[in-house]
Design a protein around this motif. Structure first.
Motif, PDB file in Angstrom:
ATOM      1  N   VAL A  22       0.756  -1.284   0.088  1.00  0.00           N
ATOM      2  CA  VAL A  22      -0.106   0.048   0.026  1.00  0.00           C
ATOM      3  C   VAL A  22       0.997   1.305   0.092  1.00  0.00           C
ATOM      4  N   LEU A  23       2.000   1.232   0.917  1.00  0.00           N
ATOM      5  CA  LEU A  23       2.795   2.313   0.856  1.00  0.00           C
ATOM      6  C   LEU A  23       3.561   2.412  -0.404  1.00  0.00           C
ATOM      7  N   HIS A  24       4.009   1.530  -1.055  1.00  0.00           N
ATOM      8  CA  HIS A  24       4.693   1.568  -2.380  1.00  0.00           C
ATOM      9  C   HIS A  24       3.747   2.201  -3.399  1.00  0.00           C
ATOM     10  N   GLY A  25       2.385   1.879  -3.326  1.00  0.00           N
ATOM     11  CA  GLY A  25       1.527   2.305  -4.166  1.00  0.00           C
ATOM     12  C   GLY A  25       1.289   4.030  -3.919  1.00  0.00           C
ATOM     13  N   LEU A  35       4.463  10.963  -9.758  1.00  0.00           N
ATOM     14  CA  LEU A  35       3.540   9.955 -10.733  1.00  0.00           C
ATOM     15  C   LEU A  35       4.205  10.300 -12.059  1.00  0.00           C
ATOM     16  N   ASN A  36       4.563  11.353 -12.132  1.00  0.00           N
ATOM     17  CA  ASN A  36       5.104  12.014 -13.515  1.00  0.00           C
ATOM     18  C   ASN A  36       6.595  11.341 -13.707  1.00  0.00           C
ATOM     19  N   GLY A  37       7.395  11.274 -12.773  1.00  0.00           N
ATOM     20  CA  GLY A  37       8.790  10.637 -12.436  1.00  0.00           C
ATOM     21  C   GLY A  37       8.626   9.052 -12.835  1.00  0.00           C
ATOM     22  N   THR A  38       7.873   8.581 -12.279  1.00  0.00           N
ATOM     23  CA  THR A  38       7.483   6.904 -12.418  1.00  0.00           C
ATOM     24  C   THR A  38       7.329   6.671 -13.765  1.00  0.00           C
ATOM     25  N   GLY A  39       6.540   7.653 -14.472  1.00  0.00           N
ATOM     26  CA  GLY A  39       6.154   7.562 -15.960  1.00  0.00           C
ATOM     27  C   GLY A  39       7.350   7.768 -16.809  1.00  0.00           C
ATOM     28  N   LEU A  56      -1.330   2.765 -13.433  1.00  0.00           N
ATOM     29  CA  LEU A  56      -1.609   1.666 -13.327  1.00  0.00           C
ATOM     30  C   LEU A  56      -0.991   0.812 -12.130  1.00  0.00           C
ATOM     31  N   ALA A  57       0.238   1.014 -12.238  1.00  0.00           N
ATOM     32  CA  ALA A  57       1.107   0.362 -11.269  1.00  0.00           C
ATOM     33  C   ALA A  57       0.816   0.682  -9.646  1.00  0.00           C
ATOM     34  N   ALA A  58       0.697   2.118  -9.812  1.00  0.00           N
ATOM     35  CA  ALA A  58       0.583   2.517  -8.384  1.00  0.00           C
ATOM     36  C   ALA A  58      -0.968   2.314  -7.863  1.00  0.00           C
ATOM     37  N   THR A  62      -1.564  -0.283  -4.767  1.00  0.00           N
ATOM     38  CA  THR A  62      -2.462   0.401  -3.654  1.00  0.00           C
ATOM     39  C   THR A  62      -3.537  -0.560  -3.207  1.00  0.00           C
ATOM     40  N   LEU A  63      -4.226  -1.040  -4.308  1.00  0.00           N
ATOM     41  CA  LEU A  63      -5.371  -1.768  -4.046  1.00  0.00           C
ATOM     42  C   LEU A  63      -5.165  -3.298  -3.741  1.00  0.00           C
ATOM     43  N   SER A  64      -3.972  -3.870  -4.500  1.00  0.00           N
ATOM     44  CA  SER A  64      -3.872  -5.076  -3.917  1.00  0.00           C
ATOM     45  C   SER A  64      -3.285  -5.294  -2.549  1.00  0.00           C
TER      46      SER A  64
END
Length: 168
Positions: A22-25, A35-39, A56-58, A62-64
């Protein structure tokens, strides 16, 4: 009420794995810049539609992670997490070898997360979970097989649709 050692171990694993993911997401989504940096990083490693991939990864992490914490649809949540880790291994970490401390970060961390999630899917989310209250996905080979099949299919489809490695 008596808590078995499996229920206790499953609860500990759910708290540690689910909380961490959850914290990673959430970290990926903490700001537009993150989020832009991850992209941008996803684009640099050959992912098509990198901004959508970052979101999608975030969201998947988070949800999983949240579902794992709650013990809700545990094998499905674990499959989503494993699928994300397989993609991370293939697109980024495998070329750096096994150890996380290698330059480029090896696949050790993602592999361990995947095995922990697979173990949780197999053992079930325990007595103190929503799965237990609903009497679904409690333990066994079916949950393990379902988790494995979805993780392999999901990651394979994701890679086929969105990964275009750059030639050096």
């Amino acid at each position: 009420m008596h808590m078995s050692s499996i229920d206790f171990a499953s609860s500990l694993l759910r708290l540690a794995l689910g909380g961490m993911i959850v914290l990673h997401g959430l970290n990926k989504m903490k700001s537009k810049q993150s989020l832009n940096g991850t992209g941008q990083w996803f684009a640099s490693i050959g992912m098509r539609q990198p901004q959508k991939q970052a979101l999608l990864a975030a969201v998947t992490e988070t949800l999983s992670g949240l579902f794992i914490l709650l013990g809700l649809f545990t094998p499905l949540a674990c499959a989503a997490l494993i699928s994300t880790m397989i993609v991370a291994i293939v697109v980024s970490h495998r070329k750096s070898g096994f150890f996380i401390f290698n330059e480029g970060q090896g696949w050790e961390y993602c592999g361990f997360i995947s095995m922990a999630a697979l173990a949780l899917a197999s053992m079930g989310s325990g007595k103190y979970s929503i799965d237990h209250a609903l009497d679904i996905f409690n333990t066994g080979w079916f949950s393990l097989a379902l988790c494995t099949a979805i993780a392999v299919a999901g990651s394979s489809l994701h890679l086929a649709l969105f990964y275009r490695p750059t030639s050096k």
